[in-house]
Design a protein around this motif. Sequence first.
Motif, PDB file in Angstrom:
ATOM      1  N   ARG A   1       0.356   3.762  -9.767  1.00 42.92           N
ATOM      2  CA  ARG A   1       0.484   4.830  -8.765  1.00 42.92           C
ATOM      3  C   ARG A   1       1.466   4.466  -7.661  1.00 42.92           C
ATOM      4  NH1 ARG A   1      -0.833   9.307 -11.297  1.00 42.92           N
ATOM      5  NH2 ARG A   1      -2.714   8.890 -12.479  1.00 42.92           N
ATOM      6  N   MET A   2       1.608   3.172  -7.381  1.00 40.90           N
ATOM      7  CA  MET A   2       2.595   2.770  -6.386  1.00 40.90           C
ATOM      8  C   MET A   2       3.989   2.821  -7.007  1.00 40.90           C
ATOM      9  SD  MET A   2       3.628   1.815  -3.526  1.00 40.90           S
ATOM     10  CE  MET A   2       2.007   2.052  -2.867  1.00 40.90           C
TER      11      MET A   2
ATOM     12  N   HIS B   1       5.101   4.632  -9.471  1.00 45.46           N
ATOM     13  CA  HIS B   1       5.566   5.957  -9.913  1.00 45.46           C
ATOM     14  C   HIS B   1       5.208   7.065  -8.938  1.00 45.46           C
ATOM     15  CE1 HIS B   1       6.115   4.771 -14.399  1.00 45.46           C
ATOM     16  NE2 HIS B   1       7.074   4.345 -13.608  1.00 45.46           N
ATOM     17  N   SER B   2       5.052   6.714  -7.670  1.00 45.12           N
ATOM     18  CA  SER B   2       4.818   7.757  -6.687  1.00 45.12           C
ATOM     19  C   SER B   2       5.942   7.699  -5.656  1.00 45.12           C
ATOM     20  CB  SER B   2       3.455   7.540  -6.022  1.00 45.12           C
ATOM     21  OG  SER B   2       3.291   8.466  -4.982  1.00 45.12           O
ATOM     22  N   ARG B   3       6.392   8.889  -5.255  1.00 48.35           N
ATOM     23  CA  ARG B   3       7.500   9.004  -4.317  1.00 48.35           C
ATOM     24  C   ARG B   3       7.007   9.232  -2.897  1.00 48.35           C
ATOM     25  NH1 ARG B   3      12.344  10.027  -6.985  1.00 48.35           N
ATOM     26  NH2 ARG B   3      11.594  10.585  -9.053  1.00 48.35           N
TER      27      ARG B   3
ATOM     28  N   TYR C   1      -6.416   0.919  -0.281  1.00 50.42           N
ATOM     29  CA  TYR C   1      -6.520   1.198   1.156  1.00 50.42           C
ATOM     30  C   TYR C   1      -6.247   2.679   1.441  1.00 50.42           C
ATOM     31  CZ  TYR C   1      -5.483   0.896   6.172  1.00 50.42           C
ATOM     32  OH  TYR C   1      -5.471   1.083   7.525  1.00 50.42           O
ATOM     33  N   ASN C   2      -5.284   3.263   0.699  1.00 51.93           N
ATOM     34  CA  ASN C   2      -4.953   4.680   0.899  1.00 51.93           C
ATOM     35  C   ASN C   2      -6.124   5.588   0.550  1.00 51.93           C
ATOM     36  OD1 ASN C   2      -2.478   3.516   1.252  1.00 51.93           O
ATOM     37  ND2 ASN C   2      -1.558   4.362  -0.589  1.00 51.93           N
ATOM     38  N   TYR C   3      -6.823   5.235  -0.547  1.00 54.00           N
ATOM     39  CA  TYR C   3      -7.949   6.072  -0.967  1.00 54.00           C
ATOM     40  C   TYR C   3      -9.081   5.996   0.053  1.00 54.00           C
ATOM     41  CZ  TYR C   3      -5.433   5.993  -5.412  1.00 54.00           C
ATOM     42  OH  TYR C   3      -4.471   6.099  -6.378  1.00 54.00           O
TER      43      TYR C   3
ATOM     44  N   ILE D   1      -3.093  -0.319  -2.887  1.00 51.74           N
ATOM     45  CA  ILE D   1      -3.140   1.138  -2.882  1.00 51.74           C
ATOM     46  C   ILE D   1      -4.567   1.653  -2.631  1.00 51.74           C
ATOM     47  CG2 ILE D   1      -3.505   1.526  -5.362  1.00 51.74           C
ATOM     48  CD1 ILE D   1      -1.115   3.615  -5.029  1.00 51.74           C
TER      49      ILE D   1
ATOM     50  N   SER E   1       0.813  -1.216   0.000  1.00 54.30           N
ATOM     51  CA  SER E   1       0.000   0.000   0.000  1.00 54.30           C
ATOM     52  C   SER E   1       0.846   1.265   0.000  1.00 54.30           C
ATOM     53  CB  SER E   1      -0.881   0.050   1.250  1.00 54.30           C
ATOM     54  OG  SER E   1      -1.718  -1.061   1.311  1.00 54.30           O
ATOM     55  N   THR E   2       2.035   1.174   0.563  1.00 57.52           N
ATOM     56  CA  THR E   2       2.875   2.373   0.648  1.00 57.52           C
ATOM     57  C   THR E   2       4.298   2.028   0.213  1.00 57.52           C
ATOM     58  OG1 THR E   2       3.620   1.946   2.909  1.00 57.52           O
ATOM     59  CG2 THR E   2       1.581   3.201   2.670  1.00 57.52           C
ATOM     60  N   GLN E   3       5.074   3.084  -0.017  1.00 56.63           N
ATOM     61  CA  GLN E   3       6.461   2.904  -0.423  1.00 56.63           C
ATOM     62  C   GLN E   3       7.257   2.241   0.703  1.00 56.63           C
ATOM     63  OE1 GLN E   3       4.493   5.479  -0.872  1.00 56.63           O
ATOM     64  NE2 GLN E   3       4.628   6.043  -3.028  1.00 56.63           N
TER      65      GLN E   3
ATOM     66  N   MET F   1      -8.643   5.497   3.368  1.00 62.45           N
ATOM     67  CA  MET F   1      -8.261   6.242   4.573  1.00 62.45           C
ATOM     68  C   MET F   1      -8.197   7.744   4.319  1.00 62.45           C
ATOM     69  SD  MET F   1      -8.403   3.746   6.509  1.00 62.45           S
ATOM     70  CE  MET F   1      -7.988   4.486   8.084  1.00 62.45           C
ATOM     71  N   GLU F   2      -7.903   8.140   3.053  1.00 60.74           N
ATOM     72  CA  GLU F   2      -7.903   9.563   2.695  1.00 60.74           C
ATOM     73  C   GLU F   2      -9.265  10.188   3.012  1.00 60.74           C
ATOM     74  OE1 GLU F   2      -5.443  11.451   1.367  1.00 60.74           O
ATOM     75  OE2 GLU F   2      -6.671  13.242   1.021  1.00 60.74           O
TER      76      GLU F   2
ATOM     77  N   PRO G   1      -9.258   8.889  -5.064  1.00 64.60           N
ATOM     78  CA  PRO G   1      -9.903   9.173  -3.791  1.00 64.60           C
ATOM     79  C   PRO G   1     -11.363   9.579  -3.988  1.00 64.60           C
ATOM     80  CG  PRO G   1      -8.008  10.659  -4.174  1.00 64.60           C
ATOM     81  CD  PRO G   1      -8.034   9.673  -5.284  1.00 64.60           C
TER      82      PRO G   1
END
Lengths: 195, 533
Positions: free
Chosen positions: B168-169, B171-173, B246-248, B244, B138-140, B250-251, B324
């Motif tokens: 998105r995972m 290519h996202s920093r 999961y992030n949307y 990923i 889910s995260t970097q 929790m956002e 999101p």
Amino acid sequence: MKKDIILSGVGGQGILSIATVIGRAALAEGLQIKQAEVHGMSQRGGDVQSHLRISSSEIRSDLIPRGGADLIVSLEPMEALRYLPWLSAEGWVVTNTVPFVNIPNYPDEKALDAELHALPHVVLLDADALAREAASPRSANMALLGATAPLLDIAAERLEEGIRAIFARKGDAVVEANLAAFRAGYETAKKQTAR
Amino acid sequence: MPKRELLLGDEALALGALHAGLSGVFAYPGTPSTEITEYIQGHPLAAERNVHRTWSTNEKTAMEEALGMSFVGKRALVCMKHVGLNVAADAFVNSGMTGAHGGLVVVVADDPSMHSSQNEQDSRFYGQFALIPTFEPSTQQETYDMIQEAFDLSERYQIPVLMRLTTRMAHSRAVVEVREPKAENPLSYPQKARQWVLMPGNSRLRYKELIADNERLELEAAESRFNHYAEGGDKRLGIIASGIAYNYLMENYPDGCPYPVLKISQYPLPKELVRRLAAECHELLVIEEGQPFIEQAIRGVLPEPLKIRGRMSGELPRTGELTPDSVRAALGLAPHRAHAASQIVVPRPPALCQGCGHRDMYTALTEVVREFPNGKVFSDIGCYTLGWLAPFHAIDTCVDMGASITMAIGAAHAGQHPSVAVIGDSTFTHSGMTGLLDAVNEGANITVVISDNLTTGMTGGQDSAGTGRLEQICAGIGVDPAHIRVVVPLPKNREEMKRIIREEIAYKGVSVIIPRRECIQTAKRHAAARNKK
């Protein structure tokens, strides 16, 4: 603090360098960062955007929700308008005013100009000319970053450190050119944001 | 204080693999996976340890090379984009059967919304199909941590692990805390030697073990720290969110989600946790990036004991990547207030670079093909696929790596003339050479254009496997050297190119035309590097 920023432009204009400098500065400040980039086919002369999120608390989504961006920072005027649905009510648009025309149906420039001027919070600058006068036309992206700096809540010195770091391997002359462009953009924006 | 780095998901994975004692990365470039291998290629630890890190010819050769490294006990990583797994599928599915010895992780980056791809296939189906455990971060930070656990799990169960990223995972920093690197494994050989020889008798025994292992791996997933069950006070809804997505979720709940949430990042899907959620809640919402893999598994065909919502029921869009905002709508929350869209903005599609050799190739080719009433051009995967767009409108098909030559053969056998294939140099060595051998053996009346820009251009200019040897390769395959023609695609050579194309279309048999000029992007980089010296 929290800043959600949409960076936009045309593939090859250099929006990722802007994101890299802001990212380094935010990292040095101990902030959380998420930055979604566009790579691959979509880069070739097409529209490109990056979602950059900076916050002192945990950031969840890699993408900014619609209506959530504090800033749209664009190297191209039509590309700035493309992302308006992401801009918050109090958000700012900081954009280069020089159109990049590589499509036959590019909109009428007067209409474009009118829409940009009608935005409640906007910084408009000819980043190409500012960069050319300050140093080199290739530094237009750093002039735009300079114009964004007064709205970022990150010290300008931190951003300058970031510019030094990412251009260091290209030599002192390139570093100085980019710093000069950055400062020229900064001065222009300070006049427009001080109201 | 631990070291903090700002890394792309791809880079976090690469660094995690290096720190896990990686001995080799095997890959063919493909968006959004390319930066994994590039990061390892540029990392000082990889140079110091001489980690294998050159590009493979295609995803299948990469997968098999990695399997060989795993066989002798070392940790190996394979990276590709989702459609690359179709190319590597024979090796991948059978690697579940052989199992692994040294840790073997196959990273596949899916591209929902098709930013740079021809479909939205979801690699989790491959993991399930091959009975190979699958991770989905889910995260970097989780990506960095998970790749190390993936190697450990691979060695503990002697099985490859599939790690699924999405665009998105990849290519996202984000900021990642990193640890000290582990040492590489020494050489060693598998104790269960028999299952590495997949003769029917051995395979039948092994398949039963693989199925039994899959059940144990599901229990592992239920206990995994990457899957967790968060209690929630409001039981009207239970949410399953994977990777990923999961992030949307929790956002949309900055102060915490009011509903029970099952976060899934490790498969086989832990059914026990799903049953627990279903028992506690009145309805379920499944939020997952890509195809409805979890939703389909729990929904089934028969009438449902409780309502399940997700991509299949239409609450979330059936295609395209999640945002999101689309997740917010599925949660029944009011949309954020937003500016109205501008009415004057128009699309700006990607295009071939100004000065690109493919442009000159297409200009000459289309002028000749239009001299015939029904000329057809079968093209392939690469920058030159953009030849479909204005102003060229030069190609009729683009399907998969290598399909230009083979589709031209099939059409020619049906009576199509001219039947022209357009393929890039890297795609030709990836999957075009075997098709060319068919053409020679079958005496197909086709004209093959290998548009040679001396690099793998679309993914950013990686080395191309056949550079400097394309004429030799074609001659070796059996193309008559008199019909292997090299031209320089420049505006001043247009008439010469058109003459050669006409001659080779007129020739009854296999001919190859190689317009050769360096990619304008790599040429710029090479010139800048020369000036610096």
